[in-house]
Design a protein around this motif. Structure first.
Motif, PDB file in Angstrom:
ATOM      1  N   VAL A  91      -9.112  -0.330  41.441  1.00 36.55           N
ATOM      2  CA  VAL A  91      -7.960  -0.945  40.789  1.00 36.55           C
ATOM      3  C   VAL A  91      -7.700  -2.323  41.366  1.00 36.55           C
ATOM      4  CG1 VAL A  91      -6.839   1.245  40.269  1.00 36.55           C
ATOM      5  CG2 VAL A  91      -6.322   0.087  42.431  1.00 36.55           C
ATOM      6  N   LYS A  92      -7.017  -3.143  40.590  1.00 37.30           N
ATOM      7  CA  LYS A  92      -6.537  -4.440  41.034  1.00 37.30           C
ATOM      8  C   LYS A  92      -5.025  -4.305  41.202  1.00 37.30           C
ATOM      9  CE  LYS A  92      -8.217  -8.009  38.962  1.00 37.30           C
ATOM     10  NZ  LYS A  92      -8.471  -9.037  37.932  1.00 37.30           N
ATOM     11  N   ILE A  93      -4.479  -4.884  42.267  1.00 35.28           N
ATOM     12  CA  ILE A  93      -3.057  -4.710  42.539  1.00 35.28           C
ATOM     13  C   ILE A  93      -2.346  -6.057  42.601  1.00 35.28           C
ATOM     14  CG2 ILE A  93      -3.452  -2.548  43.782  1.00 35.28           C
ATOM     15  CD1 ILE A  93      -3.047  -4.043  46.386  1.00 35.28           C
ATOM     16  N   ARG A  94      -1.065  -6.047  42.233  1.00 37.14           N
ATOM     17  CA  ARG A  94      -0.231  -7.233  42.352  1.00 37.14           C
ATOM     18  C   ARG A  94       0.298  -7.327  43.789  1.00 37.14           C
ATOM     19  NH1 ARG A  94       1.443  -5.257  37.376  1.00 37.14           N
ATOM     20  NH2 ARG A  94       3.252  -4.231  38.289  1.00 37.14           N
ATOM     21  N   CYS A  95       0.286  -8.532  44.321  1.00 31.50           N
ATOM     22  CA  CYS A  95       0.671  -8.727  45.716  1.00 31.50           C
ATOM     23  C   CYS A  95       1.661  -9.875  45.866  1.00 31.50           C
ATOM     24  CB  CYS A  95      -0.557  -9.034  46.585  1.00 31.50           C
ATOM     25  SG  CYS A  95      -1.685  -7.655  46.739  1.00 31.50           S
ATOM     26  N   ASN A  96       2.368  -9.855  46.981  1.00 30.32           N
ATOM     27  CA  ASN A  96       3.235 -10.945  47.388  1.00 30.32           C
ATOM     28  C   ASN A  96       2.548 -11.732  48.499  1.00 30.32           C
ATOM     29  OD1 ASN A  96       5.644 -11.622  46.189  1.00 30.32           O
ATOM     30  ND2 ASN A  96       6.817 -10.000  47.178  1.00 30.32           N
ATOM     31  N   VAL A  97       2.515 -13.050  48.358  1.00 30.20           N
ATOM     32  CA  VAL A  97       2.096 -13.911  49.452  1.00 30.20           C
ATOM     33  C   VAL A  97       3.367 -14.439  50.114  1.00 30.20           C
ATOM     34  CG1 VAL A  97       0.820 -15.965  50.137  1.00 30.20           C
ATOM     35  CG2 VAL A  97      -0.003 -14.570  48.233  1.00 30.20           C
ATOM     36  N   LEU A  98       3.624 -14.021  51.346  1.00 33.67           N
ATOM     37  CA  LEU A  98       4.834 -14.413  52.068  1.00 33.67           C
ATOM     38  C   LEU A  98       4.472 -15.429  53.150  1.00 33.67           C
ATOM     39  CD1 LEU A  98       6.470 -10.886  52.594  1.00 33.67           C
ATOM     40  CD2 LEU A  98       6.799 -12.476  50.685  1.00 33.67           C
ATOM     41  N   ILE A  99       5.169 -16.547  53.169  1.00 28.81           N
ATOM     42  CA  ILE A  99       4.939 -17.579  54.190  1.00 28.81           C
ATOM     43  C   ILE A  99       6.244 -17.804  54.943  1.00 28.81           C
ATOM     44  CG2 ILE A  99       4.193 -19.938  54.653  1.00 28.81           C
ATOM     45  CD1 ILE A  99       2.666 -19.902  52.043  1.00 28.81           C
ATOM     46  N   TYR A 100       6.212 -17.526  56.254  1.00 31.79           N
ATOM     47  CA  TYR A 100       7.374 -17.709  57.118  1.00 31.79           C
ATOM     48  C   TYR A 100       7.107 -18.884  58.064  1.00 31.79           C
ATOM     49  CZ  TYR A 100       8.673 -12.939  55.691  1.00 31.79           C
ATOM     50  OH  TYR A 100       8.993 -11.814  54.967  1.00 31.79           O
ATOM     51  N   SER A 101       8.144 -19.629  58.376  1.00 29.40           N
ATOM     52  CA  SER A 101       7.980 -20.778  59.276  1.00 29.40           C
ATOM     53  C   SER A 101       9.015 -20.734  60.401  1.00 29.40           C
ATOM     54  CB  SER A 101       8.120 -22.095  58.506  1.00 29.40           C
ATOM     55  OG  SER A 101       9.464 -22.292  58.079  1.00 29.40           O
ATOM     56  N   LYS A 102       8.639 -21.326  61.521  1.00 31.33           N
ATOM     57  CA  LYS A 102       9.565 -21.480  62.650  1.00 31.33           C
ATOM     58  C   LYS A 102       9.263 -22.820  63.317  1.00 31.33           C
ATOM     59  CE  LYS A 102      11.469 -19.120  66.695  1.00 31.33           C
ATOM     60  NZ  LYS A 102      11.425 -17.907  67.545  1.00 31.33           N
ATOM     61  N   ILE A 140       0.921  -8.870  51.006  1.00 30.39           N
ATOM     62  CA  ILE A 140       1.383  -7.488  50.967  1.00 30.39           C
ATOM     63  C   ILE A 140       1.477  -7.023  49.516  1.00 30.39           C
ATOM     64  CG2 ILE A 140       2.698  -7.796  53.099  1.00 30.39           C
ATOM     65  CD1 ILE A 140       5.259  -7.776  51.369  1.00 30.39           C
ATOM     66  N   PRO A 141       1.382  -5.718  49.253  1.00 30.42           N
ATOM     67  CA  PRO A 141       1.617  -5.217  47.894  1.00 30.42           C
ATOM     68  C   PRO A 141       2.997  -5.621  47.388  1.00 30.42           C
ATOM     69  CG  PRO A 141       0.661  -3.508  49.268  1.00 30.42           C
ATOM     70  CD  PRO A 141       1.016  -4.639  50.191  1.00 30.42           C
ATOM     71  N   LEU A 142       3.139  -5.728  46.094  1.00 33.87           N
ATOM     72  CA  LEU A 142       4.404  -6.158  45.495  1.00 33.87           C
ATOM     73  C   LEU A 142       5.414  -5.016  45.579  1.00 33.87           C
ATOM     74  CD1 LEU A 142       5.535  -8.674  44.122  1.00 33.87           C
ATOM     75  CD2 LEU A 142       4.942  -7.675  41.927  1.00 33.87           C
ATOM     76  N   ASP A 143       5.780  -4.696  46.803  1.00 38.29           N
ATOM     77  CA  ASP A 143       6.645  -3.562  47.110  1.00 38.29           C
ATOM     78  C   ASP A 143       7.907  -4.090  47.789  1.00 38.29           C
ATOM     79  OD1 ASP A 143       7.912  -1.342  48.139  1.00 38.29           O
ATOM     80  OD2 ASP A 143       6.080  -0.388  48.869  1.00 38.29           O
ATOM     81  N   PRO A 144       9.066  -4.023  47.135  1.00 39.22           N
ATOM     82  CA  PRO A 144      10.291  -4.566  47.745  1.00 39.22           C
ATOM     83  C   PRO A 144      10.667  -3.898  49.053  1.00 39.22           C
ATOM     84  CG  PRO A 144      10.793  -3.285  45.761  1.00 39.22           C
ATOM     85  CD  PRO A 144       9.315  -3.480  45.794  1.00 39.22           C
ATOM     86  N   ALA A 145      10.293  -2.628  49.229  1.00 42.40           N
ATOM     87  CA  ALA A 145      10.578  -1.948  50.496  1.00 42.40           C
ATOM     88  C   ALA A 145       9.808  -2.600  51.635  1.00 42.40           C
ATOM     89  CB  ALA A 145      10.207  -0.472  50.384  1.00 42.40           C
ATOM     90  N   LEU A 146       8.546  -2.920  51.390  1.00 36.25           N
ATOM     91  CA  LEU A 146       7.731  -3.555  52.418  1.00 36.25           C
ATOM     92  C   LEU A 146       8.212  -4.974  52.699  1.00 36.25           C
ATOM     93  CD1 LEU A 146       5.369  -3.303  54.311  1.00 36.25           C
ATOM     94  CD2 LEU A 146       3.837  -3.924  52.431  1.00 36.25           C
ATOM     95  N   LYS A 147       8.621  -5.691  51.665  1.00 31.64           N
ATOM     96  CA  LYS A 147       9.144  -7.044  51.878  1.00 31.64           C
ATOM     97  C   LYS A 147      10.428  -7.006  52.707  1.00 31.64           C
ATOM     98  CE  LYS A 147      10.592 -11.322  49.662  1.00 31.64           C
ATOM     99  NZ  LYS A 147      11.809 -11.426  50.474  1.00 31.64           N
ATOM    100  N   GLU A 148      11.288  -6.021  52.437  1.00 29.10           N
ATOM    101  CA  GLU A 148      12.515  -5.882  53.213  1.00 29.10           C
ATOM    102  C   GLU A 148      12.195  -5.682  54.691  1.00 29.10           C
ATOM    103  OE1 GLU A 148      16.481  -3.428  52.357  1.00 29.10           O
ATOM    104  OE2 GLU A 148      14.880  -2.151  53.115  1.00 29.10           O
ATOM    105  N   THR A 149      11.176  -4.861  54.971  1.00 23.13           N
ATOM    106  CA  THR A 149      10.758  -4.633  56.354  1.00 23.13           C
ATOM    107  C   THR A 149      10.222  -5.910  56.979  1.00 23.13           C
ATOM    108  OG1 THR A 149      10.223  -2.320  55.873  1.00 23.13           O
ATOM    109  CG2 THR A 149       9.230  -3.280  57.840  1.00 23.13           C
ATOM    110  N   MET A 150       9.419  -6.659  56.204  1.00 23.43           N
ATOM    111  CA  MET A 150       8.870  -7.902  56.717  1.00 23.43           C
ATOM    112  C   MET A 150       9.985  -8.898  57.048  1.00 23.43           C
ATOM    113  SD  MET A 150       5.582  -7.734  56.961  1.00 23.43           S
ATOM    114  CE  MET A 150       5.308  -9.477  57.197  1.00 23.43           C
ATOM    115  N   ASP A 151      10.970  -9.001  56.161  1.00 23.93           N
ATOM    116  CA  ASP A 151      12.084  -9.928  56.403  1.00 23.93           C
ATOM    117  C   ASP A 151      12.827  -9.585  57.691  1.00 23.93           C
ATOM    118  OD1 ASP A 151      11.496 -11.354  54.128  1.00 23.93           O
ATOM    119  OD2 ASP A 151      12.977 -10.347  52.873  1.00 23.93           O
ATOM    120  N   LYS A 152      13.000  -8.294  57.951  1.00 27.34           N
ATOM    121  CA  LYS A 152      13.689  -7.871  59.172  1.00 27.34           C
ATOM    122  C   LYS A 152      12.845  -8.186  60.407  1.00 27.34           C
ATOM    123  CE  LYS A 152      16.613  -4.200  57.274  1.00 27.34           C
ATOM    124  NZ  LYS A 152      16.948  -2.760  57.315  1.00 27.34           N
TER     125      LYS A 152
END
Length: 280
Positions: free
Chosen positions: A147-158, A171-183
């Motif tokens: 299968v092919k999956i939709r993903c989020n490319v997240l770029i964080y800076s400091k 990451i997979p286009l999963d809002p739960a995983l993005k919430e974890t990444m943001d934290k």
């Protein structure tokens, strides 16, 4: 029939978070109609005023049990409330998947254990549940097909005095995983979130093998028994290769060679004079 995306009214949930280590709770209220949560993509149809809440949670233990049943996770949403219809989001591209209803299911978790339920409809972004009884729920997809999956490319800076540090995640286009990444990246600033797609090794392998004629395909399978061509990798037994079609062969090669499946395939393509496929 599944409604078009323009038929859904997007609502912003009220977010409640009492502890940094605990998942946030998202509360929503609506009148009768068709609605979509702007955070998770969760959709619902109600015939009267409703109020409900959901939160993202871990499904590690249930997923271990689901893998034994040859399912893999596609997305997860946990909600409570009484609704007429619910549409759980997933992040799988389904255009090339035949008999799609047979490939998806929904995991229902309660005090009595796990129950895998059939879905009534699948679209490019959601699976449909009619008159659901709520508990932690996960959309599942049958294993064994590339299968092919939709993903989020997240770029964080400091920013530091001498430089700016960037952290990039796919990451997979999963809002739960993005919430974890943001934290986890709370000391960084999210500067970009871009939706992309990735192709799995199994899908690439399938695309390559589909370009072979029947005689070439038979030769390809023959070389999978040749230890010299495989350069130290295990041969696949003749009994398993004899009646295998392309899909079966993709599974066999993935199980036997894992990430080296593409390397093995390209080596054999050179042996059968299909160098034109090596660049795929």
């Amino acid at each position: 029939m599944m409604k078009d995306s323009s038929d859904w009214t997007k609502l912003e949930p009220e977010v409640n978070s009492t502890d940094e280590d605990e998942a946030s709770t998202y509360s929503l209220k609506s009148e009768a109609g068709n609605f979509e949560c702007s955070v998770s993509g969760l959709r619902w149809v109600c015939q009267e005023k409703v109020s409900f809440k959901y939160q993202f949670c871990s499904s590690e233990e249930p997923m271990k049990r689901m893998e034994m049943m040859k399912y893999m996770p596609a997305d997860i949403t946990v909600i409570s409330g009484k609704l007429f219809e619910v549409y759980l989001p997933h992040w799988i591209f389904i255009d090339d998947i035949p008999e799609i209803l047979q490939k998806f299911a929904v995991l229902h978790i309660d005090d009595c254990g796990d129950v895998v339920e059939k879905v009534s409809e699948v679209t490019s972004s959601h699976v449909k549940l009619s008159e659901p009884v709520f508990s932690p729920r996960t959309a599942l997809m049958k294993m064994g097909i590339p299968v092919k999956i939709r993903c989020n490319v997240l770029i964080y800076s400091k920013a530091y005095a001498s430089c700016t540090v960037l952290h990039v995640y796919l990451i997979p286009l999963d809002p739960a995983l993005k919430e974890t990444m943001d934290k986890n990246k709370k000391d960084f600033k999210l500067i970009q979130s871009h939706v992309a797609s990735i192709t799995t090794t199994k899908e690439r392998l399938l695309k390559m093998l589909e370009d072979l004629g029947q005689e070439e395909f038979n030769k390809f399978k023959w070389f999978l028994r040749d230890s010299d061509v495989l350069a130290g990798l295990p041969c696949i037994p003749c009994s398993r290769l004899e009646n295998s079609d392309i899909l079966n062969l993709v599974d066999l090669m993935s199980q036997t060679y894992s990430q080296k499946s593409l390397e093995v395939t390209k080596n054999i393509f050179q042996k059968i004079n299909r160098n034109d496929l090596v660049q795929q």
